[in-house]
Design an enzyme around this catalytic site. Structure first.
Site, PDB file in Angstrom:
ATOM      1  N   ASP A  53      -1.371   2.874   3.571  1.00  0.00           N
ATOM      2  CA  ASP A  53      -0.554   2.188   4.587  1.00  0.00           C
ATOM      3  C   ASP A  53      -0.087   3.106   5.728  1.00  0.00           C
ATOM      4  OD1 ASP A  53      -0.846  -0.250   3.353  1.00  0.00           O
ATOM      5  OD2 ASP A  53       1.130  -0.263   2.401  1.00  0.00           O
ATOM      6  N   PRO A  83       1.983   0.381  -9.009  1.00  0.00           N
ATOM      7  CA  PRO A  83       3.336  -0.112  -8.726  1.00  0.00           C
ATOM      8  C   PRO A  83       3.457  -0.748  -7.338  1.00  0.00           C
ATOM      9  CG  PRO A  83       3.368   2.241  -9.311  1.00  0.00           C
ATOM     10  CD  PRO A  83       1.931   1.832  -9.224  1.00  0.00           C
ATOM     11  N   THR A  93      -2.249  -5.213 -13.255  1.00  0.00           N
ATOM     12  CA  THR A  93      -2.399  -4.020 -12.425  1.00  0.00           C
ATOM     13  C   THR A  93      -1.475  -2.931 -12.942  1.00  0.00           C
ATOM     14  OG1 THR A  93      -2.225  -3.075 -10.212  1.00  0.00           O
ATOM     15  CG2 THR A  93      -0.695  -4.870 -10.715  1.00  0.00           C
ATOM     16  N   ASP A 139      -9.054  -6.202  -6.987  1.00  0.00           N
ATOM     17  CA  ASP A 139      -9.669  -4.950  -6.614  1.00  0.00           C
ATOM     18  C   ASP A 139      -9.626  -4.899  -5.095  1.00  0.00           C
ATOM     19  OD1 ASP A 139     -10.831  -2.548  -7.768  1.00  0.00           O
ATOM     20  OD2 ASP A 139     -12.559  -3.034  -6.520  1.00  0.00           O
TER      21      ASP A 139
HETATM   22  P1  ITT Z   1      -5.202  -1.411 -10.628  1.00  0.00           P
HETATM   23  O1  ITT Z   1      -6.703  -1.290 -10.790  1.00  0.00           O
HETATM   24  O2  ITT Z   1      -4.448  -1.092 -11.873  1.00  0.00           O
HETATM   25  O3  ITT Z   1      -4.803  -2.719  -9.998  1.00  0.00           O
HETATM   26  P2  ITT Z   1      -5.619   0.628  -8.601  1.00  0.00           P
HETATM   27  O4  ITT Z   1      -4.712   1.374  -7.666  1.00  0.00           O
HETATM   28  O5  ITT Z   1      -6.587   1.458  -9.425  1.00  0.00           O
HETATM   29  O6  ITT Z   1      -4.712  -0.286  -9.561  1.00  0.00           O
HETATM   30  P3  ITT Z   1      -7.811  -0.526  -7.135  1.00  0.00           P
HETATM   31  O7  ITT Z   1      -8.870  -0.005  -8.028  1.00  0.00           O
HETATM   32  O8  ITT Z   1      -7.934  -1.937  -6.625  1.00  0.00           O
HETATM   33  O9  ITT Z   1      -6.372  -0.474  -7.807  1.00  0.00           O
HETATM   34  O10 ITT Z   1      -7.690   0.486  -5.912  1.00  0.00           O
HETATM   35  C1  ITT Z   1      -7.009   0.095  -4.816  1.00  0.00           C
HETATM   36  C2  ITT Z   1      -6.708   1.331  -3.954  1.00  0.00           C
HETATM   37  O11 ITT Z   1      -6.960   0.974  -2.591  1.00  0.00           O
HETATM   38  C3  ITT Z   1      -5.232   1.662  -4.059  1.00  0.00           C
HETATM   39  O12 ITT Z   1      -4.977   2.614  -5.071  1.00  0.00           O
HETATM   40  C4  ITT Z   1      -4.944   2.173  -2.646  1.00  0.00           C
HETATM   41  O13 ITT Z   1      -5.320   3.530  -2.559  1.00  0.00           O
HETATM   42  C5  ITT Z   1      -5.880   1.337  -1.787  1.00  0.00           C
HETATM   43  N1  ITT Z   1      -5.204   0.096  -1.337  1.00  0.00           N
HETATM   44  C6  ITT Z   1      -5.443  -1.175  -1.767  1.00  0.00           C
HETATM   45  N2  ITT Z   1      -4.631  -2.056  -1.178  1.00  0.00           N
HETATM   46  C7  ITT Z   1      -3.849  -1.321  -0.373  1.00  0.00           C
HETATM   47  C8  ITT Z   1      -2.796  -1.635   0.486  1.00  0.00           C
HETATM   48  O14 ITT Z   1      -2.349  -2.882   0.593  1.00  0.00           O
HETATM   49  N3  ITT Z   1      -2.220  -0.660   1.181  1.00  0.00           N
HETATM   50  C9  ITT Z   1      -2.647   0.612   1.070  1.00  0.00           C
HETATM   51  N4  ITT Z   1      -3.617   1.020   0.263  1.00  0.00           N
HETATM   52  C10 ITT Z   1      -4.226   0.060  -0.461  1.00  0.00           C
END
Ligand code: ITT
Length: 206
Positions: free
Chosen positions: A157, A12, A9, A71
């Protein structure tokens, strides 16, 4: 020799959570920046599962390491499940977390009578280089607050309110989110799955 597991990932916030969620694993956990990978993979699938598999396979084949990817995203019922798989890109290129959650708040403000129910979803995919890939998922139910509160966590969050805690995820003490989140549920199931995949792979190597 201890096998290495790459947690793939660039987010951060996810890195911080996985540092706790993967503690005590009988594998040497490594990270994209530790192995010097800055490139991103385009998330072209329209499901969390599809994109998690795509990320895990991509980085496993790039590095030759067992790879863990997630994801995840927010589904708001009154917005027909948006931002969903587009959660990371919801306010376009170069936007901040605050831009994205403000966009959700603005869209809900235009629907004053709509329910504010929502959930986070997370799908973890684990890929064996050149081999099997499998997934596990987790969800966390909540409602969208009327204004952002709290400074912990990441992403959406500050607007994700959990009635049972009378707090947004960003207001919870550090560590509490990791006891009940969508990512914690998916990670606990995926740790078990990884154990089975590893023993099958090792059996096959004998
Ligand atoms: P990687 O693909 O590099 O892992 P990313 O941020 O692009 O990073 P995703 O495509 O899975 O990851 O998008 C997830 C988004 O969903 C993330 O950027 C947040 O905006 C939201 N998200 C996911 N889990 C979350 C959490 O636990 N708390 C708050 N927002 C979350």
């Amino acid at each position: 020799m201890t096998r290495r597991l790459l947690v793939a990932t660039h987010n951060p916030g996810k890195v911080t959570e996985y540092k706790s969620l993967l503690a005590g694993l009988h594998l040497a956990v490594t990270w994209l920046d530790e192995v010097g990978i800055s490139e991103d993979v385009e998330e072209t699938e329209d499901t969390f599962e599809g994109n998690a598999i795509l990320k895990a396979r991509y980085y496993a084949s790039l590095t030759g390491l067992w790879t863990w990817a997630d994801d995840s995203g927010l589904e708001v019922d009154a917005l027909d499940g948006r931002p969903g798989v587009l959660s990371a890109r919801y306010a376009g290129e170069g936007a901040t977390d605050a831009d994205r959650y403000r966009k959700v708040l603005g869209e809900l403000a235009a629907l004053p009578d709509a329910p504010r129910t929502a959930r986070f979803r997370c799908v973890v995919a684990v890929a064996q280089p050149g081999g099997k890939v499998d997934t596990r998922d987790g969800t966390l139910e909540g409602v969208i607050a009327h204004e952002p509160k709290g400074s912990h966590g990441f992403g959406y969050d500050p607007i994700f309110y959990i009635p049972g805690f009378q707090a947004t995820l960003a207001e919870l003490e550090r560590g509490v989110k990791n006891e009940m989140s969508h990512r914690a549920e998916a990670a606990a199931k995926a740790r078990e799955m990884l154990g089975v995949m590893l023993s099958e792979a090792e059996g096959g190597e004998e």
